[in-house]
Each structure stands twice: as structure tokens, then as C-alpha cells.
Enzyme design. Structure first.
Site, PDB file in Angstrom:
ATOM      1  N   LYS A 145       2.752   2.201 -11.845  1.00 50.12           N
ATOM      2  CA  LYS A 145       1.599   2.924 -12.400  1.00 50.12           C
ATOM      3  C   LYS A 145       2.061   3.931 -13.434  1.00 50.12           C
ATOM      4  CE  LYS A 145      -0.910   1.847  -8.294  1.00 50.12           C
ATOM      5  NZ  LYS A 145      -0.934   2.188  -6.892  1.00 50.12           N
ATOM      6  N   ILE A 199       0.200  -3.315  -4.452  1.00 43.78           N
ATOM      7  CA  ILE A 199       1.352  -2.498  -4.078  1.00 43.78           C
ATOM      8  C   ILE A 199       1.176  -1.089  -4.618  1.00 43.78           C
ATOM      9  CG2 ILE A 199       3.861  -2.297  -4.231  1.00 43.78           C
ATOM     10  CD1 ILE A 199       3.764  -5.345  -5.068  1.00 43.78           C
ATOM     11  N   CYS A 200       1.411  -0.098  -3.756  1.00 45.22           N
ATOM     12  CA  CYS A 200       1.351   1.293  -4.214  1.00 45.22           C
ATOM     13  C   CYS A 200       2.772   1.751  -4.506  1.00 45.22           C
ATOM     14  CB  CYS A 200       0.727   2.175  -3.148  1.00 45.22           C
ATOM     15  SG  CYS A 200       0.653   3.894  -3.627  1.00 45.22           S
ATOM     16  N   LEU A 201       3.094   1.787  -5.778  1.00 46.23           N
ATOM     17  CA  LEU A 201       4.456   2.150  -6.170  1.00 46.23           C
ATOM     18  C   LEU A 201       4.359   2.874  -7.515  1.00 46.23           C
ATOM     19  CD1 LEU A 201       7.444   1.781  -5.388  1.00 46.23           C
ATOM     20  CD2 LEU A 201       7.442  -0.346  -6.669  1.00 46.23           C
ATOM     21  N   ASN A 216       2.244   0.620   2.349  1.00 48.33           N
ATOM     22  CA  ASN A 216       2.012   0.769   0.910  1.00 48.33           C
ATOM     23  C   ASN A 216       1.561  -0.535   0.247  1.00 48.33           C
ATOM     24  OD1 ASN A 216       4.830   2.435   1.603  1.00 48.33           O
ATOM     25  ND2 ASN A 216       3.144   3.635   0.760  1.00 48.33           N
TER      26      ASN A 216
END
Lengths: 472, 152
Positions: free
Chosen positions: B92, B86-88, B79
């Protein structure tokens, strides 16, 4: 997607430009004969109307010392300088009806050890508005500034920005005038519109910290409908739907093109517990009714029992009854909120005790549905979200229509003509008939699209509500 | 620069006076909205014993907008991509103004402890992770030992 088509089209439009002088004037003439100046006139009228509305909007964000409700104001203090596009009329009305807490002037800090005199001194220095924070002269960076080629829209936007800047200057100076008036009157100390010492102490002696802006407010805030957490009105009006966006998760990667009808806009969740359809309730914790439809703030005295406050208590009791709460319990558990017992100022309720009573109240109450008349939702103060969603959809539809038009016109040339042949033809001015027809078709397509667009827009303006609800 | 909102000042004070175990965050002197962050890799994760550098920036609209956070130290995680992005969800659309720098950093630390290859940002890493998890974990450990070393 349209993106690739656009890239293919770009080099070609450069080759056109060698003959563009004639084509452009041709294009402009055709457009003018169709739409003419009537449209321009309409446009400027509409622009004027929009400017006027904007001025009205911002002028209602000016904090006025003589427009108060229970010791707070009808306009925000200026903690936030953006996202002020909530409906000011609705918010003012809700505050006057005591359905939403007023915009109280926040304390930046608070210390339990402060004496009353210290507190009063700090309170006397509060301004109506944080002008410097809210209206600093920060240049908003525009991506267009960095472009070599400036579109006609760029100049229009520049003009808009200039207008907005002037308007901000004007609002700022009006707020300053108001501030000066407030200051002078404080010096004189005679105006009944100024809050009395009792009122100030009552409000600020046990303030609570808003969990979002970390500022201290009178313990008279809105509570989230779901988890009963406090939120000041200034933070509440900041919370809004996200901009229209394509739905997540399901088909995110499966198809690159965003279909206009799939755009969504969802109501905000509670910032504290993430419950959907965020909304707040406001039940006055303080038995004060001053300012608009109450007594003059300057005449408020803690030890005086006057009818308005008595009425008010009954009102609150009624409200509580509606919520199935034993009003007597609530009042007995928080002695400070009863004016009869309120041995004024001298003995402030210990914060812990107060908190306990608050907690007790919370425990007793469960979450209140979003459609309850007591609940104020974020959509209520920004009712234009449907319009926004509809316009985002039509914008996307327009974009993809334009993209497919360009794409279609590419297909007309490419398969049959190789570039070299095409190039010689272009140079030979006598034989550009084919070229002409392509250009014609493109103009026709563009005209058709803009006519559809215009019709759509007129229709939408006529019936904004029904139109947007159809689209959703 | 515009005056700093009280919220940012208070958050900074509290971060320094009452730090989160395993995480440090200090504002830059030149720009108090920019933070230099270090984060210890969570115990019993492939990132254990690693010390990761991150940068965190509070945009103008903060706290109505999420902070921008990025790993500076190279990390092998499904992620987190090559650029450290960072994919969180909470960074978002699921951001809430009631969250804070503190809570966001804790969420990122929790993401290190439980990678989610089904919602990847670094596709190649996520593929490795799904094909052969023990091997991917080995690589993550190697990277941690190689790049996330404590500085003297």
C-alpha cells in the site's frame, strides 16, 4: 457518515419527482437570477485558460533534437505515459543549469561485449521518443460509462476527454514531425546539433542501469541525497506525494467521519532507503558541456582540449571542494573522467574499476540534508501539492456540509409526519405548503453552500500561496 | 494491449532464470502482467509444508504503483482475509518503485512467518489469535494441511 443520510434521502427524491417539473424550473430560475450569465462567461474564460496551459504543458514534453544538454534532452523519452504533471518549466530550467541530469535516451539493453561499431549502430537507431508506448490509444475506463443516469458532469467530462484526446493526437503528430526531421538530418549528417561519435561513445560506452526502470543510461545520473543510489531523471519526475489522505494508525477506526482538516499529504520517501524527504543531487560524472550553454554536440571531440571542458572540470572540482571532497583523489581514482589522460575510446575503463571509483566516492560522502541548495526534492518539481491538499480539504468539507444539510432536512419531515400522511398530502396539490417550505429550505441551503464555495474559490485564487499555507 | 515496459520484461526473465527459493512466479500467456504464483509456507511456522497459490497483477502504473497480490488458497492468518487480500504496508502506502515482484513476494512470505494480529485484516482471526494463540496456530496448521496441499 454522509453516506447513510444520502441513502435515506434517495427514495424521497423520487417521490419529489412527480412534481419536479415545476420545482426544477423554479430552481433554475432562482439560480439564474442570482449568478446570471456573468458566471458562465467567467467559467468559459477560465476553461480556455486551463486548456491553454495544458497545451503548453504537453508541448513542452515534446523531445526536440536541437534542444540538448550534455547529450541529453529537456523532455522525457516516454517510458511512462502517466504522472507527467510535473512542472515542465522548472525541470527544463534545472536541466539547463545542470542541477538535474538531462533526459537521456535510454538503451533497452546493453552488452559489455559489444564493439564500438555495434554500439554506434544501435545508438544511431535511437529515436527521440517512444511514441508508440507513450501515446497508445487506450480507452480509459470511466465508471460513469456504466451508469444509467448520467449527470451533467458526465457530459462535461466527456467533452474534456475528447479535448484531451485531440490534444494528444496533436502532440503525437508534432513529435512525429520532430522525429522525421531528426531522421533526415541524421541521414545528411551535417547538423552540429547532432551528437558527434565521440560524444555518443563517451556517454554510452559504460552505461549504468537505472534501478527503477531497468534501462541503461550514460553514467551521468542523479544520485539520491541520502543513500547515493542512481536514478534517471525520467523516473525521478515520476515520484510524487501520495494523494491527500486521512492520517493512518492513530484514529483510523475510532471515528468513521473524515474531518477535512485532518487530511494530510506527506513528502515522498527515498525509494531505496526510505529516508524521508526524497531528493537527488546531480554531480556530473562526465566532463561534457554540450548543447544549451555549451559547445555544439557535433563538435565534441574526445582528444581535443577546449576551454569549455576545461572550465567545466574546474567547475566540478569547485563543486567537489564544496562538498569537502579531495578532488584530486576523485579524479585520480577515475582516470576516464579526465580529458587530459583520456586516451580516447580505444581503452574503455573496465566497468569494475569504474564501479570501484564510484563506490569510493560514495563511501567518502555522507547524506546531504534535504534543504541543501544542491538537492532537488520532489516538491520542487511539483510545487502545486499545497494547492491540491487545500482543494481536497475544501472538497471534503463541501461534501460533509451537503450531507449534513440533507440529513437536517430529513429530520424536519420524519419525526412529525408519518409516511402515509405525508403521501396523502403530497397527492393533494392544494395542501403542499409544508412541502414547499421544505423544498425552499433545501434550495436556500444549497444556494448558501454554493455562494460560500464560490467566495472561497475566489479568495483562494487571489492568494493561492497564503491560503494553502493557512490550511496546512 | 500496449507494449510491455522493459522493466516488466526484465523482471520476468530474472524471476525465471534466477528464481527465489520456495517461490515460483510465471506470467500468464494471455496477459503478461498477470502472474501465477506459488509460495511454500516458511519453515517452523504454522504454514510449514503448505503450498499456497497466489495471483499477482502489475497495474498500468507499475512500478510507480504496487502490484496487486491476493491469496487464492484459503489461509488462516490475521493479516489475510477471506478473499485472500493481504494487509501489508509495502503493498500500500509504503510501496517503493525500487521494490520488485521478487521482494514483494519475499515480504509476503515473511508475513506468513510472523503474523501481526495488532494490525488485522481478518478481525475474527486476529481476535482468536490474541485470545488463544496456541489454539489459533493449531487452526492455521489444520487449514494448511487441508487446503494448501501440493498438487500432483
Amino acid at each position: 457518515m454522509g453516506n447513510t443520510a444520502g441513502k435515506e434521502a434517495r427514495p424521497r427524491s423520487n417521490t419529489y419527482s412527480s412534481t419536479s417539473s415545476t420545482l426544477n424550473s423554479y430552481d433554475i430560475n432562482r439560480r439564474n437570477t442570482i449568478f446570471g450569465n456573468v458566471n458562465d462567461y467567467k467559467k468559459s474564460r477560465k476553461q480556455e485558460e486551463r486548456d491553454r496551459q495544458r497545451e503548453d504543458h504537453y508541448s513542452k514534453l515534446i523531445v526536440k533534437y536541437d534542444q540538448t544538454v550534455d547529450g541529453g534532452y529537456l523532455a522525457p523519452f516516454g517510458t511512462y505515459k502517466s504522472n507527467l504533471d510535473f512542472n515542465v518549466d522548472i525541470v527544463r530550467e534545472l536541466i539547463i543549469q545542470r542541477k538535474l541530469a538531462p533526459f537521456y535516451t535510454p538503451l533497452q539493453d546493453f552488452d559489455d561485449d559489444w564493439t564500438e561499431d555495434e554500439l554506434l549502430k544501435i545508438l544511431s537507431q535511437l529515436t527521440l521518443h517512444s511514441i508508440e508506448i507513450a501515446y497508445d490509444d487506450e480507452e480509459i475506463d470511466d465508471i460513469d460509462d456504466h451508469k444509467i443516469h448520467k449527470s451533467s458532469n458526465f457530459y462535461k467530462r466527456q467533452e474534456q476527454k475528447m479535448k484531451l484526446k485531440l490534444l494528444m493526437e496533436k502532440i503525437k503528430s508534432l513529435q512525429k514531425d520532430e522525429e522525421n526531421k531528426f531522421f533526415d538530418i541524421k541521414l545528411e549528417g551535417k547538423d552540429d546539433n547532432l551528437p558527434s561519435k565521440d560524444l555518443l561513445l563517451k556517454l554510452y560506452k559504460n552505461p549504468i542501469e537505472c534501478p527503477i526502470c531497468f534501462l541503461y543510461y550514460p553514467n551521468n545520473l542523479n544520485l539520491s541525497r541520502c543513500c547515493l543510489q542512481p536514478i534517471c531523471t525520467e523516473c525521478f519526475v515520476q515520484i510524487k506525494r501520495l494523494d491527500p489522505h486521512p492520517p493512518h494508525d492513530q484514529q483510523e477506526q475510532s471515528q468513521g467521519n473524515e474531518l477535512p482538516h485532518t487530511l494530510i499529504s506527506e513528502p515522498s520517501n527515498c525509494p531505496y532507503c526510505a529516508m524521508n524527504d526524497f531528493g537527488v543531487i546531480f554531480e556530473k560524472d562526465l566532463d561534457i558541456k554540450t548543447g544549451i550553454s555549451g559547445i555544439k554536440p557535433g563538435t565534441y571531440h574526445n582528444d581535443l582540449i577546449h576551454d569549455p571542458t576545461q572550465d567545466n572540470i574546474n567547475e566540478i572540482k569547485d563543486d567537489l571542494k564544496n562538498l569537502n571532497i579531495e578532488s584530486s583523489e576523485v579524479f585520480s581514482s577515475s582516470p576516464s573522467s579526465s580529458p587530459l589522460k583520456a586516451s580516447p575510446i580505444k581503452s574503455p575503463t573496465p566497468a569494475s574499476q569504474k564501479e570501484e571509483s564510484l563506490r569510493e566516492k560514495r563511501r567518502r560522502r555522507s547524506s546531504i540534508p534535504a534543504n541543501s541548495p544542491k538537492v532537488i526534492t520532489i516538491d520542487q518539481i511539483r510545487p502545486d501539492w499545497e494547492l491540491k491538499l487545500a482543494s481536497a480539504k475544501s472538497k471534503l468539507a463541501r461534501k460533509s456540509a451537503a450531507a449534513s444539510a440533507i440529513h437536517a432536512s430529513n429530520l424536519i419531515i420524519n419525526p412529525s409526519t408519518d409516511l402515509a400522511e405525508y403521501d396523502t398530502r403530497r397527492r393533494n396539490s392544494n395542501s403542499n405548503t409544508r412541502f414547499q417550505t421544505i423544498e425552499d429550505r433545501m434550495i436556500e441551503e444549497a444556494l448558501r453552500l454554493s455562494i460560500i464555495d464560490e467566495e472561497e474559490r475566489v479568495r483562494r485564487q487571489g492568494t493561492p500561496q497564503s491560503e494553502s499555507s493557512n490550511n496546512t | 494491449m500496449a507494449a510491455l515496459p522493459k522493466r516488466i520484461i526484465k523482471e520476468t526473465e530474472r524471476l525465471i532464470s534466477d528464481p527465489v527459493p520456495g517461490i515460483t512466479a510465471y506470467p500468464d500467456e494471455a496477459n503478461l502482467r498477470a502472474f501465477t504464483v506459488t509460495m511454500n509456507g516458511p519453515d517452523s511456522s504454522p504454514y510449514e509444508k503448505g503450498i499456497f497459490d497466489l495471483e499477482l497483477y502489475l497495474p498500468d502504473d507499475y512500478p510507480m504503483c504496487p502490484p496487486k497480490v491476493r491469496f487464492l488458497t484459503k489461509i488462516y492468518h490475521p493479516n489475510i482475509d477471506k478473499l485472500g487480500r493481504i494487509c501489508l504496508d509495502v503493498l500500500k502506502d509504503n510501496w517503493s518503485p525500487a521494490l520488485q515482484i521478487r521482494t514483494i513476494l519475499l515480504s509476503i512470505q515473511a508475513l506468513l512467518a510472523s503474523p501481526n494480529p495488532d494490525d488485522p485484516l481478518a478481525n475474527d482471526v486476529a481476535d482468536d489469535w490474541k485470545k488463544d494463540e496456541p489454539k489459533a496456530i493449531e487452526v492455521a496448521k489444520e487449514w494448511t494441511a487441508k487446503y494448501a496441499k501440493a498438487k500432483e
